[in-house]
Design a protein around this motif. Sequence first.
Motif, PDB file in Angstrom:
ATOM      1  N   ASP A   1       0.813  -1.218   0.000  1.00 14.07           N
ATOM      2  CA  ASP A   1       0.000   0.000   0.000  1.00 14.07           C
ATOM      3  C   ASP A   1       0.851   1.275   0.000  1.00 14.07           C
ATOM      4  O   ASP A   1       0.332   2.364   0.274  1.00 14.07           O
ATOM      5  N   LYS A   2       2.116   1.149  -0.341  1.00 12.45           N
ATOM      6  CA  LYS A   2       2.993   2.318  -0.378  1.00 12.45           C
ATOM      7  C   LYS A   2       2.438   3.375  -1.332  1.00 12.45           C
ATOM      8  O   LYS A   2       2.145   3.098  -2.490  1.00 12.45           O
ATOM      9  N   GLY A   3       2.267   4.586  -0.830  1.00 11.24           N
ATOM     10  CA  GLY A   3       1.791   5.691  -1.663  1.00 11.24           C
ATOM     11  C   GLY A   3       0.291   5.702  -1.881  1.00 11.24           C
ATOM     12  O   GLY A   3      -0.219   6.591  -2.574  1.00 11.24           O
ATOM     13  N   VAL A   4      -0.427   4.752  -1.330  1.00 14.13           N
ATOM     14  CA  VAL A   4      -1.877   4.688  -1.508  1.00 14.13           C
ATOM     15  C   VAL A   4      -2.565   5.480  -0.401  1.00 14.13           C
ATOM     16  O   VAL A   4      -2.436   5.145   0.775  1.00 14.13           O
ATOM     17  N   THR A   5      -3.277   6.526  -0.792  1.00 12.84           N
ATOM     18  CA  THR A   5      -4.040   7.313   0.184  1.00 12.84           C
ATOM     19  C   THR A   5      -5.455   6.752   0.301  1.00 12.84           C
ATOM     20  O   THR A   5      -5.922   5.989  -0.543  1.00 12.84           O
ATOM     21  N   MET A   6      -6.144   7.153   1.361  1.00 10.46           N
ATOM     22  CA  MET A   6      -7.538   6.747   1.507  1.00 10.46           C
ATOM     23  C   MET A   6      -8.403   7.382   0.419  1.00 10.46           C
ATOM     24  O   MET A   6      -9.448   6.845   0.064  1.00 10.46           O
ATOM     25  N   GLY A   7      -7.958   8.510  -0.102  1.00 11.71           N
ATOM     26  CA  GLY A   7      -8.683   9.114  -1.206  1.00 11.71           C
ATOM     27  C   GLY A   7      -8.663   8.216  -2.426  1.00 11.71           C
ATOM     28  O   GLY A   7      -9.697   7.970  -3.056  1.00 11.71           O
ATOM     29  N   LEU A   8      -7.479   7.703  -2.773  1.00 15.82           N
ATOM     30  CA  LEU A   8      -7.361   6.785  -3.904  1.00 15.82           C
ATOM     31  C   LEU A   8      -8.146   5.506  -3.643  1.00 15.82           C
ATOM     32  O   LEU A   8      -8.854   5.001  -4.521  1.00 15.82           O
ATOM     33  N   TYR A   9      -8.018   4.988  -2.430  1.00  6.99           N
ATOM     34  CA  TYR A   9      -8.641   3.707  -2.107  1.00  6.99           C
ATOM     35  C   TYR A   9     -10.166   3.775  -2.172  1.00  6.99           C
ATOM     36  O   TYR A   9     -10.817   2.873  -2.693  1.00  6.99           O
ATOM     37  N   SER A  10     -10.730   4.833  -1.648  1.00  7.15           N
ATOM     38  CA  SER A  10     -12.188   4.870  -1.493  1.00  7.15           C
ATOM     39  C   SER A  10     -12.894   5.822  -2.448  1.00  7.15           C
ATOM     40  O   SER A  10     -14.091   6.061  -2.291  1.00  7.15           O
ATOM     41  N   TYR A  11     -12.196   6.329  -3.461  1.00  7.99           N
ATOM     42  CA  TYR A  11     -12.862   7.305  -4.320  1.00  7.99           C
ATOM     43  C   TYR A  11     -14.051   6.750  -5.095  1.00  7.99           C
ATOM     44  O   TYR A  11     -14.947   7.518  -5.466  1.00  7.99           O
ATOM     45  N   PRO A  12     -14.145   5.416  -5.335  1.00  7.75           N
ATOM     46  CA  PRO A  12     -15.386   4.938  -5.954  1.00  7.75           C
ATOM     47  C   PRO A  12     -16.625   5.239  -5.106  1.00  7.75           C
ATOM     48  O   PRO A  12     -17.729   5.344  -5.650  1.00  7.75           O
TER      49      PRO A  12
END
Length: 332
Positions: A123-134
């Motif tokens: 999950d390096k570099g993965v923000t919660m914004g990227l993860y949950s934007y759907p």
Amino acid sequence: MTSKPRILTGITTTGTPHLGNYIGAIRPAIQAEGQAFYFLADLHALIKCQDASRIMQSRREIAATWLALGLDTDQAVFYRQSDIPEIPELTWMLTCVCAKGLMNRAHAYKAAVQENQQAQDPDKGVTMGLYSYPILMAADILLFKADQVPVGRDQIQHIEMARDIAGRFNHLYQGDYFVLPNAQVDAQVEILNGLDGRKMSKSYNNTIPLFASEKQLLKLIRKIKTNSLEPGEPKTTEDCTLFQLYSAFSTQAEIEAMATRYAEGIGWGEMKNVLFEQINRQLAPAREEYQRLLEAPDYIEQVLQKGAEKARFYAAPLMDEVRQAVGLGKFI
């Protein structure tokens, strides 16, 4: 009597609008028949961009683009995502019913994990914004009860996720709060190729700005990659970026005539000149209006504020219902 469909389209405000945005989203949206909601997806922009000036400039450019291309804001609802507080509120409520496993399957997140295969932390570099934007995208759609969402094939998964989340919420709270949206894909224009033959995208730095000057437009078109076939040698239209771009701005009769010229061996230099003339002729009037609008930010702001009022007219009543459903309604 069947009511007209409710259509919703948004463009992320992280860059200058390009031909791919126009052909894939803006033009079909403006031409669509139905009750239309068009928005600047500026909350989504924060996921990939932390450059405030870039986002601000992009918001102005994209708003001016829609207006210059003839969007009728008296008929359509045209707004900034960030002007509608009900969107992030609904996002949280949907987050609370959305299964983590559903987000684990999102293409963008899986691609990020794939890139991190060699790293100890997937999950390096993965923000919660990227993860949950759907989920944010689902809120964009469900809040306005959109029936149809024009998307490219790479976005179909997000519409399916929105349907899953809406169905889950409706089931848990025993009501028909949300309409289940449908993806609307035009196979002819879903993905426009860029200068290098890949999908036209800011990520690939291969775009042609929608309102590039005549000089810049011609320069960029001449950069489009072609094969080494000489003038007079028959050429195939398949997988040809020049032909694809020409087709996007042409009638069926013009497309068929150009296919004949390909078979007869039109030279690449001549084809690039023809393509430039075809695109420039159609975009020149809107380009002039676009430049005028960029110099009138007060007018753009006025249009967007009016659009936000119209959008909240639809959003506020639904959120009252949703708050009541989850137990957050008023006591009286």
